[in-house]
Design a protein around this motif. Structure first.
Motif, mmCIF file in Angstrom:
data_model
loop_
_atom_site.group_PDB
_atom_site.id
_atom_site.type_symbol
_atom_site.label_atom_id
_atom_site.label_comp_id
_atom_site.label_asym_id
_atom_site.label_seq_id
_atom_site.Cartn_x
_atom_site.Cartn_y
_atom_site.Cartn_z
ATOM 1 N N MET A 33 -61.437 -6.967 -7.374
ATOM 2 C CA MET A 33 -61.283 -5.868 -8.312
ATOM 3 C C MET A 33 -62.649 -5.605 -8.934
ATOM 4 O O MET A 33 -63.343 -6.541 -9.360
ATOM 5 N N ASN A 34 -63.045 -4.339 -8.963
ATOM 6 C CA ASN A 34 -64.324 -3.944 -9.558
ATOM 7 C C ASN A 34 -65.493 -4.740 -8.984
ATOM 8 O O ASN A 34 -66.350 -5.232 -9.719
ATOM 9 N N ASN A 35 -65.503 -4.885 -7.660
ATOM 10 C CA ASN A 35 -66.572 -5.593 -6.953
ATOM 11 C C ASN A 35 -66.721 -7.059 -7.351
ATOM 12 O O ASN A 35 -67.803 -7.627 -7.246
ATOM 13 N N LYS A 36 -65.661 -7.660 -7.834
ATOM 14 C CA LYS A 36 -65.661 -9.076 -8.176
ATOM 15 C C LYS A 36 -64.509 -9.776 -7.461
ATOM 16 O O LYS A 36 -63.505 -9.146 -7.131
ATOM 17 N N THR A 37 -64.671 -11.072 -7.244
ATOM 18 C CA THR A 37 -63.637 -11.877 -6.601
ATOM 19 C C THR A 37 -62.938 -12.718 -7.658
ATOM 20 O O THR A 37 -63.588 -13.330 -8.509
ATOM 21 N N TYR A 38 -61.611 -12.742 -7.559
ATOM 22 C CA TYR A 38 -60.789 -13.526 -8.478
ATOM 23 C C TYR A 38 -59.814 -14.381 -7.684
ATOM 24 O O TYR A 38 -59.466 -14.055 -6.555
ATOM 25 N N PHE A 39 -59.377 -15.463 -8.310
ATOM 26 C CA PHE A 39 -58.356 -16.336 -7.743
ATOM 27 C C PHE A 39 -57.175 -16.378 -8.703
ATOM 28 O O PHE A 39 -57.361 -16.356 -9.917
ATOM 29 N N TYR A 40 -55.961 -16.485 -8.157
ATOM 30 C CA TYR A 40 -54.782 -16.784 -8.959
ATOM 31 C C TYR A 40 -54.402 -18.229 -8.659
ATOM 32 O O TYR A 40 -54.227 -18.601 -7.504
ATOM 33 N N GLY A 41 -54.256 -19.013 -9.728
ATOM 34 C CA GLY A 41 -53.899 -20.402 -9.550
ATOM 35 C C GLY A 41 -52.994 -20.888 -10.660
ATOM 36 O O GLY A 41 -52.809 -20.214 -11.673
ATOM 37 N N MET A 42 -52.446 -22.088 -10.442
ATOM 38 C CA MET A 42 -51.555 -22.695 -11.420
ATOM 39 C C MET A 42 -52.315 -23.734 -12.222
ATOM 40 O O MET A 42 -52.900 -24.650 -11.663
ATOM 41 N N SER A 43 -52.287 -23.574 -13.520
ATOM 42 C CA SER A 43 -52.928 -24.504 -14.428
ATOM 43 C C SER A 43 -51.850 -25.332 -15.125
ATOM 44 O O SER A 43 -50.794 -24.812 -15.476
ATOM 45 N N LYS A 44 -52.140 -26.596 -15.340
ATOM 46 C CA LYS A 44 -51.172 -27.468 -16.016
ATOM 47 C C LYS A 44 -50.885 -26.927 -17.411
ATOM 48 O O LYS A 44 -51.769 -26.499 -18.136
ATOM 49 N N GLY A 45 -49.619 -26.932 -17.765
ATOM 50 C CA GLY A 45 -49.225 -26.514 -19.100
ATOM 51 C C GLY A 45 -48.985 -25.021 -19.250
ATOM 52 O O GLY A 45 -48.705 -24.543 -20.340
ATOM 53 N N LEU A 55 -52.672 -17.970 -13.441
ATOM 54 C CA LEU A 55 -53.800 -17.497 -14.231
ATOM 55 C C LEU A 55 -54.881 -16.983 -13.297
ATOM 56 O O LEU A 55 -55.060 -17.500 -12.189
ATOM 57 N N ALA A 56 -55.605 -15.977 -13.748
ATOM 58 C CA ALA A 56 -56.710 -15.422 -12.971
ATOM 59 C C ALA A 56 -57.996 -16.166 -13.315
ATOM 60 O O ALA A 56 -58.271 -16.443 -14.481
ATOM 61 N N TYR A 57 -58.769 -16.478 -12.286
ATOM 62 C CA TYR A 57 -60.049 -17.157 -12.445
ATOM 63 C C TYR A 57 -61.127 -16.341 -11.757
ATOM 64 O O TYR A 57 -60.986 -15.984 -10.585
ATOM 65 N N ASP A 58 -62.174 -16.046 -12.472
ATOM 66 C CA ASP A 58 -63.328 -15.336 -11.919
ATOM 67 C C ASP A 58 -64.063 -16.304 -10.986
ATOM 68 O O ASP A 58 -64.457 -17.402 -11.406
ATOM 69 N N ALA A 59 -64.260 -15.917 -9.735
ATOM 70 C CA ALA A 59 -64.886 -16.793 -8.747
ATOM 71 C C ALA A 59 -66.293 -17.228 -9.158
ATOM 72 O O ALA A 59 -66.730 -18.322 -8.795
ATOM 73 N N SER A 60 -66.979 -16.412 -9.924
ATOM 74 C CA SER A 60 -68.341 -16.766 -10.333
ATOM 75 C C SER A 60 -68.371 -17.816 -11.439
ATOM 76 O O SER A 60 -69.424 -18.353 -11.758
ATOM 77 N N GLU A 61 -67.202 -18.141 -12.004
ATOM 78 C CA GLU A 61 -67.135 -19.088 -13.120
ATOM 79 C C GLU A 61 -66.459 -20.408 -12.768
ATOM 80 O O GLU A 61 -66.217 -21.233 -13.648
ATOM 81 N N VAL A 62 -66.145 -20.604 -11.488
ATOM 82 C CA VAL A 62 -65.481 -21.833 -11.048
ATOM 83 C C VAL A 62 -66.219 -22.420 -9.851
ATOM 84 O O VAL A 62 -67.031 -21.742 -9.215
ATOM 85 N N GLU A 63 -65.899 -23.660 -9.554
ATOM 86 C CA GLU A 63 -66.449 -24.322 -8.376
ATOM 87 C C GLU A 63 -65.340 -24.448 -7.342
ATOM 88 O O GLU A 63 -64.227 -24.880 -7.665
ATOM 89 N N ILE A 64 -65.625 -24.067 -6.108
ATOM 90 C CA ILE A 64 -64.652 -24.219 -5.029
ATOM 91 C C ILE A 64 -64.721 -25.660 -4.534
ATOM 92 O O ILE A 64 -65.771 -26.121 -4.091
ATOM 93 N N ILE A 65 -63.601 -26.361 -4.650
ATOM 94 C CA ILE A 65 -63.503 -27.761 -4.245
ATOM 95 C C ILE A 65 -63.087 -27.866 -2.785
ATOM 96 O O ILE A 65 -63.594 -28.678 -2.041
ATOM 97 N N ASP A 66 -62.123 -27.043 -2.381
ATOM 98 C CA ASP A 66 -61.607 -27.015 -1.010
ATOM 99 C C ASP A 66 -61.339 -25.560 -0.661
ATOM 100 O O ASP A 66 -60.517 -24.906 -1.306
ATOM 101 N N SER A 67 -62.010 -25.048 0.347
ATOM 102 C CA SER A 67 -61.897 -23.623 0.688
ATOM 103 C C SER A 67 -60.779 -23.315 1.688
ATOM 104 O O SER A 67 -60.600 -22.167 2.075
ATOM 105 N N THR A 68 -60.011 -24.319 2.067
ATOM 106 C CA THR A 68 -58.945 -24.128 3.048
ATOM 107 C C THR A 68 -57.671 -23.613 2.381
ATOM 108 O O THR A 68 -57.163 -24.216 1.445
ATOM 109 N N LEU A 69 -57.173 -22.493 2.877
ATOM 110 C CA LEU A 69 -55.888 -21.970 2.417
ATOM 111 C C LEU A 69 -54.785 -22.643 3.234
ATOM 112 O O LEU A 69 -54.832 -22.616 4.456
#
Length: 100
Positions: A18-30, A35-49
């Motif tokens: 969206m708007n030339n940015k990559t986002y992830f939807y993931g489940m956070s504890k609690g 939740l949406a996570y901006d790809a530029s603000e997180v570290e990819i631990i495992d890139s396998t879907l």
């Protein structure tokens, strides 16, 4: 796919653009939803879907989110959708049977 937001490791169920940015939807504890996570603000631990994913016009989504029409309700954090999604994940072996 797994990412880290410096606080926890998060399992990802969608990648979208969206708007030339990559986002992830993931489940956070609690939190009872996705939740949406901006790809530029997180570290990819495992890139396998893992599991079945489908492509829609703006992203790649875990198929049961779309087939069961859960995506919007999970983004809103609705508890009923969350519990239904947890059961799907347990059935498909994506989380431990005793999760939540």
């Amino acid at each position: 796919m797994k990412i880290s937001d410096r606080h926890e490791v998060i399992v990802i169920f969608a990648i979208y653009w969206m708007n030339n940015k990559t986002y992830f939807y993931g489940m956070s504890k609690g939190y009872t939803g996705l939740l949406a996570y901006d790809a530029s603000e997180v570290e990819i631990i495992d890139s396998t879907l893992s599991g079945e994913f489908i492509y829609l016009d703006n992203g790649i989504f875990y198929k049961p989110l779309i087939v069961n029409k859960l995506l919007d309700d999970l983004v809103e954090g609705l508890p009923d959708a969350y519990h239904q999604f947890i059961e799907i994940l347990k059935k498909n072996g994506h989380i431990d049977p005793d999760f939540c």
